[in-house]
Design a protein around this motif. Structure first.
Motif, PDB file in Angstrom:
ATOM      1  N   PRO A  89       0.473 -15.539  51.001  1.00 31.39           N
ATOM      2  CA  PRO A  89       0.564 -15.813  49.629  1.00 31.39           C
ATOM      3  C   PRO A  89       1.943 -15.295  48.775  1.00 31.39           C
ATOM      4  CG  PRO A  89      -1.117 -14.347  49.841  1.00 31.39           C
ATOM      5  CD  PRO A  89      -0.538 -14.587  51.270  1.00 31.39           C
ATOM      6  N   VAL A 102      -2.344  -3.047  45.156  1.00 32.27           N
ATOM      7  CA  VAL A 102      -3.349  -2.615  44.230  1.00 32.27           C
ATOM      8  C   VAL A 102      -3.595  -3.719  43.390  1.00 32.27           C
ATOM      9  CG1 VAL A 102      -3.527  -0.376  45.080  1.00 32.27           C
ATOM     10  CG2 VAL A 102      -2.116  -1.203  42.917  1.00 32.27           C
ATOM     11  N   ARG A 103      -2.788  -4.721  43.094  1.00 29.75           N
ATOM     12  CA  ARG A 103      -2.808  -5.567  42.255  1.00 29.75           C
ATOM     13  C   ARG A 103      -2.245  -6.832  42.413  1.00 29.75           C
ATOM     14  NH1 ARG A 103      -4.670  -5.458  36.653  1.00 29.75           N
ATOM     15  NH2 ARG A 103      -5.745  -3.277  36.738  1.00 29.75           N
ATOM     16  N   ILE A 104      -2.978  -8.010  42.208  1.00 32.90           N
ATOM     17  CA  ILE A 104      -2.655  -9.240  42.642  1.00 32.90           C
ATOM     18  C   ILE A 104      -2.615  -9.968  41.292  1.00 32.90           C
ATOM     19  CG2 ILE A 104      -3.242 -11.492  43.767  1.00 32.90           C
ATOM     20  CD1 ILE A 104      -4.522  -9.651  45.948  1.00 32.90           C
ATOM     21  N   TYR A 117       2.983 -15.886  43.134  1.00 35.16           N
ATOM     22  CA  TYR A 117       1.896 -14.665  43.360  1.00 35.16           C
ATOM     23  C   TYR A 117       2.821 -13.259  43.277  1.00 35.16           C
ATOM     24  CZ  TYR A 117      -1.143 -18.506  44.028  1.00 35.16           C
ATOM     25  OH  TYR A 117      -1.908 -19.688  44.036  1.00 35.16           O
ATOM     26  N   PHE A 153      -6.119 -12.016  29.562  1.00 34.69           N
ATOM     27  CA  PHE A 153      -6.240 -11.123  30.779  1.00 34.69           C
ATOM     28  C   PHE A 153      -6.674 -12.210  31.875  1.00 34.69           C
ATOM     29  CE2 PHE A 153      -6.133  -8.420  27.453  1.00 34.69           C
ATOM     30  CZ  PHE A 153      -5.063  -7.336  28.080  1.00 34.69           C
ATOM     31  N   SER A 154      -5.898 -12.708  32.849  1.00 35.48           N
ATOM     32  CA  SER A 154      -6.244 -13.491  33.774  1.00 35.48           C
ATOM     33  C   SER A 154      -5.252 -13.586  35.151  1.00 35.48           C
ATOM     34  CB  SER A 154      -6.588 -14.743  33.150  1.00 35.48           C
ATOM     35  OG  SER A 154      -7.052 -15.725  33.933  1.00 35.48           O
ATOM     36  N   LEU A 155      -4.916 -14.674  35.430  1.00 38.90           N
ATOM     37  CA  LEU A 155      -3.664 -14.889  36.554  1.00 38.90           C
ATOM     38  C   LEU A 155      -2.266 -14.081  35.842  1.00 38.90           C
ATOM     39  CD1 LEU A 155      -2.969 -15.732  39.255  1.00 38.90           C
ATOM     40  CD2 LEU A 155      -2.287 -17.923  38.455  1.00 38.90           C
ATOM     41  N   TRP A 160      -1.488  -7.479  31.515  1.00 39.44           N
ATOM     42  CA  TRP A 160      -2.196  -6.625  32.362  1.00 39.44           C
ATOM     43  C   TRP A 160      -0.954  -5.260  32.326  1.00 39.44           C
ATOM     44  CZ3 TRP A 160      -6.841  -6.476  33.626  1.00 39.44           C
ATOM     45  CH2 TRP A 160      -7.544  -7.633  33.825  1.00 39.44           C
TER      46      TRP A 160
ATOM     47  N   VAL B 146      -9.311  -7.323  49.356  1.00 40.86           N
ATOM     48  CA  VAL B 146      -8.949  -7.978  48.339  1.00 40.86           C
ATOM     49  C   VAL B 146     -10.160  -8.426  47.481  1.00 40.86           C
ATOM     50  CG1 VAL B 146      -7.798 -10.315  47.805  1.00 40.86           C
ATOM     51  CG2 VAL B 146      -7.075  -8.933  49.856  1.00 40.86           C
ATOM     52  N   ASN B 173      -6.743  -5.588  43.890  1.00 41.45           N
ATOM     53  CA  ASN B 173      -7.516  -6.130  42.746  1.00 41.45           C
ATOM     54  C   ASN B 173      -6.924  -7.499  42.171  1.00 41.45           C
ATOM     55  OD1 ASN B 173      -9.217  -4.077  43.335  1.00 41.45           O
ATOM     56  ND2 ASN B 173      -8.107  -2.590  42.404  1.00 41.45           N
ATOM     57  N   PHE B 174      -7.934  -8.303  42.123  1.00 36.12           N
ATOM     58  CA  PHE B 174      -7.393  -9.653  41.469  1.00 36.12           C
ATOM     59  C   PHE B 174      -8.275  -9.978  40.275  1.00 36.12           C
ATOM     60  CE2 PHE B 174      -7.337 -14.397  42.458  1.00 36.12           C
ATOM     61  CZ  PHE B 174      -6.136 -14.574  41.275  1.00 36.12           C
ATOM     62  N   PRO B 175      -7.946  -9.701  39.125  1.00 34.42           N
ATOM     63  CA  PRO B 175      -8.723  -9.747  38.065  1.00 34.42           C
ATOM     64  C   PRO B 175      -8.550 -11.105  37.297  1.00 34.42           C
ATOM     65  CG  PRO B 175      -7.122  -8.269  37.450  1.00 34.42           C
ATOM     66  CD  PRO B 175      -6.756  -8.934  38.826  1.00 34.42           C
ATOM     67  N   LEU B 176      -9.010 -12.154  38.229  1.00 40.57           N
ATOM     68  CA  LEU B 176      -8.553 -13.590  37.806  1.00 40.57           C
ATOM     69  C   LEU B 176      -9.322 -13.909  36.262  1.00 40.57           C
ATOM     70  CD1 LEU B 176      -7.132 -16.392  37.887  1.00 40.57           C
ATOM     71  CD2 LEU B 176      -8.896 -16.982  39.404  1.00 40.57           C
ATOM     72  N   GLY B 177     -10.610 -13.125  36.416  1.00 38.76           N
ATOM     73  CA  GLY B 177     -11.443 -13.252  35.136  1.00 38.76           C
ATOM     74  C   GLY B 177     -11.876 -14.641  35.004  1.00 38.76           C
ATOM     75  N   LEU B 178     -12.230 -14.916  33.675  1.00 34.41           N
ATOM     76  CA  LEU B 178     -12.805 -16.404  33.495  1.00 34.41           C
ATOM     77  C   LEU B 178     -12.137 -17.481  33.666  1.00 34.41           C
ATOM     78  CD1 LEU B 178     -15.880 -16.616  32.206  1.00 34.41           C
ATOM     79  CD2 LEU B 178     -14.678 -16.999  30.222  1.00 34.41           C
ATOM     80  N   SER B 179     -12.119 -18.451  34.775  1.00 34.77           N
ATOM     81  CA  SER B 179     -11.307 -19.466  35.070  1.00 34.77           C
ATOM     82  C   SER B 179     -12.070 -20.454  35.582  1.00 34.77           C
ATOM     83  CB  SER B 179     -10.393 -19.078  35.963  1.00 34.77           C
ATOM     84  OG  SER B 179      -9.314 -19.718  36.292  1.00 34.77           O
ATOM     85  N   ARG B 183     -10.562 -23.323  40.625  1.00 31.86           N
ATOM     86  CA  ARG B 183      -9.299 -22.455  40.564  1.00 31.86           C
ATOM     87  C   ARG B 183      -9.818 -21.239  41.215  1.00 31.86           C
ATOM     88  NH1 ARG B 183      -6.515 -19.932  35.826  1.00 31.86           N
ATOM     89  NH2 ARG B 183      -4.266 -19.636  36.186  1.00 31.86           N
ATOM     90  N   LEU B 187      -8.021 -20.248  44.689  1.00 30.67           N
ATOM     91  CA  LEU B 187      -7.027 -18.824  44.777  1.00 30.67           C
ATOM     92  C   LEU B 187      -7.841 -17.914  45.852  1.00 30.67           C
ATOM     93  CD1 LEU B 187      -6.108 -18.683  41.158  1.00 30.67           C
ATOM     94  CD2 LEU B 187      -4.768 -19.195  43.084  1.00 30.67           C
ATOM     95  N   GLN B 190      -6.379 -18.907  49.101  1.00 29.18           N
ATOM     96  CA  GLN B 190      -4.975 -18.643  49.380  1.00 29.18           C
ATOM     97  C   GLN B 190      -4.884 -17.174  49.242  1.00 29.18           C
ATOM     98  OE1 GLN B 190      -2.025 -20.892  46.536  1.00 29.18           O
ATOM     99  NE2 GLN B 190      -4.131 -21.914  45.861  1.00 29.18           N
ATOM    100  N   LEU B 191      -5.638 -16.397  48.465  1.00 22.36           N
ATOM    101  CA  LEU B 191      -5.085 -15.020  48.489  1.00 22.36           C
ATOM    102  C   LEU B 191      -6.093 -14.181  49.350  1.00 22.36           C
ATOM    103  CD1 LEU B 191      -4.602 -14.817  44.552  1.00 22.36           C
ATOM    104  CD2 LEU B 191      -2.864 -14.701  46.583  1.00 22.36           C
ATOM    105  N   LYS B 192      -6.795 -15.026  50.330  1.00 25.09           N
ATOM    106  CA  LYS B 192      -7.703 -14.329  51.361  1.00 25.09           C
ATOM    107  C   LYS B 192      -8.670 -12.941  50.800  1.00 25.09           C
ATOM    108  CE  LYS B 192      -4.724 -15.397  55.073  1.00 25.09           C
ATOM    109  NZ  LYS B 192      -3.655 -16.036  54.136  1.00 25.09           N
TER     110      LYS B 192
END
Lengths: 463, 463
Positions: A89, A102-104, A117, A153-155, A160, B146, B173-179, B183, B187, B190-192
């Motif tokens: 990705p 550490v962050r995606i 990404y 605070f999302s994708l 961030w 991840v 860390n993937f803080p996608l949050g509310l979504s 999605r 994701l 995709q991001l495994k």
């Protein structure tokens, strides 16, 4: 007010030695880091290796700072996207093993619809926090501030990165994020937020909502707004509207997510444009048609950025698609970084050619913001008429400027307003732009990046 | 799988000495910290001073650990709310000057509708990150993971606390949050993502959405789900549904936002209940009717928490409103902390008394989850019939269990299912609960905390 009343209790600069060194000293640091980064990306990152080989470029070709602009091929967003599609990705330019990430996060996909990404290493993320803090300190944020962030605070990486810096400063950070405007305003009062972080569009949207709620923003606890995420923070009309409505000062900031720490582009308390922290993110202005052709100080061109320290997804000569001009005369704040006096002035792709004249949506916005009686929301319609591109404007009126408006006086008042706006456009832009006035609230509002250009040339034809 | 395949590359404990000390050693540390905190809050925090004076309690009354439970008055959420109303925004229990606050968040206001505001000092926020990391490490998260977070990043503190710990661990860390759920799932592939953080309800909701999208979650990259934010993570039926659908292990975690670092309550790789990091957040089980009456190991009671280190908004003997029981026999993981074998079993306020029997919504959920043919969503209706409270259940059916269902066979199949569920309820809970089956998708889904009890006794009467 850029600085809080007790600013004297704190140090003046985050890193005085670094921020005030002479240009000559700084150039030495920059050249060293550029050579380090070129070697690193060429030998460790497949994406750069093949790009440079294809273009016949070798790291050792750069011996002086001048060589960098004239010899290193640029990279573009579409190349990153294509590479990520082939190497999902994170593309073949991640530069570190996934264990070090550490962050995606990702881009909002504003222009292409497909997110890019971002994978950020621990070393980079730590450094990003430190650098963002240095730049936010330059804008005047101090530990005593209460900072309310309206970014989602999302994708999207925007919020961030901002928060990573604020966490280092140690201000009281209130990351409410995307929320109802009424809630933002009510919590702002309850929690006594002194700094608001938003896009210019959203700062204006909040003015409207506050009016509806009966809040006078000029009595709000906010003393400063940091605006970023879209151009406009240095657009005089937009800026004046925000400053007057909030009785607070505005600081433009930010470059683009790929360039995180993206606040290396920030306005200090002297409000003399945005400083460029070029010893972290090296920034060039080049010819719009030739990315290996530097332009002189004070001349407009395209912005090209380079990460001098990132190890994960480093961007080396990234064509950001923004237009601006740079100056390097001394700033009264004492920082010796060059500046963009008008910030990022607009996206090169957004430039419209109307009967031979170059017209930026931001210039139209500026005229509208300065025309008394025009409301906060507007649209620019671009369409093809015969062989020519034509633009027209739909703008709301400001109900405060026209109290108790009813027919038939309404029609003539709004026709006059349209005529005035159109005339101001002709004076400022040199082209005639027809303006139509529509009712307040009839155009959609956005909470993040506004989409105000409706390009009908790009829409599929119906019928 | 709780631990990644390469777990042997990493240390086994985050802080071995601390996590494996004897109970006697730990009690000494705890008593020392309790005495420190009691002195601190009594002398520095008006809220506690007046509360303790009103109750005739003095810090020096606590000489032994036993004194703490029997002598110190509890505090309750409604007292905090009232104090914040009188002393906005953070109450008279902030404990530090506002300049020392680095984070502002709030409760979701689930029960009361009014948010409580949290102000957290820099020292506390740093420590919170460290402690959350220690607890997450116990669950098996390592730097190679991840971690996708489905909690919203907004006013609610939940996600922010989780992320503070993960940032210390250095996982990706993937803080996608509310979504959108689609999605999140796309994701995740995709991001495994190897770890998913969500409420139990949302973990189940994703199972449904994955089916609709044609994803088989059992082939997803996720090896572990950490569930928190609502009870249910140790509810056997809920747990089995999540584990089977995801082919991944489930770890229950979390206490309540006021108690941040709230993950001091976490399930290790032995899955023998949640460990209580009592040398950070001291945890007691007391009599539901008498908060100064300890209950024995293994006996059910109310959970009471105490911050041993927080300086900002420290909670000293906070009545959380949850019911559970504690054991302290050795865990095979080697950690010497006591455990809640069944996690937090339900909110005391949620307990229903039906014809003399105590019935928890979580027990009803457990029965439904174990009944083959019942779908993922349900509602518990509570109403008054004459002088008595009565409950009934609306539950969806699982379409996979009834392929090609059409009338008239549909009615009889679903009637049978309703009968089975009702019978299972009688066996498990000892009371008759009528069940009606409704169509799949007819009940609303939630992305965070599910609201499944509809208490008609509390609704205003219409007509």
């Amino acid at each position: 007010m850029s600085l809080p009343k007790n600013a004297a209790n704190y140090k003046r600069y985050w890193d005085e030695e670094r921020e005030t060194m002479t240009q000559k000293q700084r150039d030495k640091v920059i050249l060293e880091r550029i050579r380090h980064q070129l070697n690193y990306v060429y030998h460790k990152i497949p994406f750069y290796r093949s790009h440079y080989d294809r273009n016949g470029f070798k790291p050792e070709d750069v011996k002086h700072l001048e060589d960098f602009t004239t010899k290193v091929p640029i990279i573009e967003k579409k190349m990153l996207l294509a590479d990520q599609r082939e190497n999902p990705p994170f593309g073949s330019y991640l530069g570190v093993p996934i264990e070090d990430v550490v962050r995606i996060n990702g881009s909002a996909g504003t222009t292409t619809g497909i997110p890019t990404y971002y994978g950020i290493s621990r070393r980079d993320w730590d450094r990003i926090g430190e650098i963002e803090a240095m730049c936010q300190w330059a804008a005047g944020i101090r530990p005593c501030d209460v900072v309310q962030i309206t970014y989602p605070f999302s994708l999207w990486l925007g919020g961030w990165g901002v928060l990573a810096g604020l966490d280092r400063i140690g201000s009281a950070n209130f990351p409410l994020g995307l929320s109802e405007s009424e809630r933002h305003l009510s919590l702002m009062h309850q929690l006594k937020s002194t700094v608001l972080w938003s896009t210019p569009s959203y700062a204006i949207r909040l003015v409207e909502v506050a009016k509806e709620m009966g809040f006078d923003l000029r009595n709000s606890p906010v003393r400063m707004l940091i605006v970023a995420g879209e151009p406009g923070g240095r657009n005089p009309g937009t800026r004046k509207l925000i400053e007057d409505s909030w009785d607070a000062c505005v600081h433009d900031s930010g470059s683009t997510s790929e360039m995180c720490p993206f606040q290396t582009n920030i306005e200090c308390e002297e409000h003399a444009g945005t400083h460029l922290y070029t010893d972290e993110v090296y920034t060039e202005i080049v010819d719009v048609r030739n990315s290996n052709e530097p332009v002189l100080m004070g001349k407009r061109g395209a912005v090209v950025y380079t990460h001098l320290y990132r190890e994960s997804q480093p961007m080396i000569r990234m064509w950001a698609g923004d237009e601006s001009y740079m100056v390097d005369d001394p700033c009264r704040c004492g920082r010796t970084y060059p500046r963009l006096p008008d910030g990022l002035m607009g996206r090169i792709d957004d430039m419209l050619v109307i009967r031979g004249a170059n017209v930026y949506p931001s210039a139209i916005e500026d005229v509208l913001r300065k025309t008394k009686g025009i409301g906060v929301e507007f649209r620019i319609i671009v369409e093809k008429k015969g062989a020519l591109d034509e633009i027209s404007v739909l703008a709301e009126y400001d109900p405060v400027a026209f109290p108790g408006l009813t027919e038939p006086s309404k029609k003539s008042a709004l026709d006059n307003l349209a005529g005035e706006a159109s005339k101001a456009m002709k004076v400022s832009l040199g082209v005639r732009v027809p303006v139509s006035i529509v009712d307040t609230g009839s155009l959609e509002r956005s909470t993040l990046k506004a989409k105000r250009v409706i390009d009908k040339r790009r829409l599929p034809k119906t019928n």
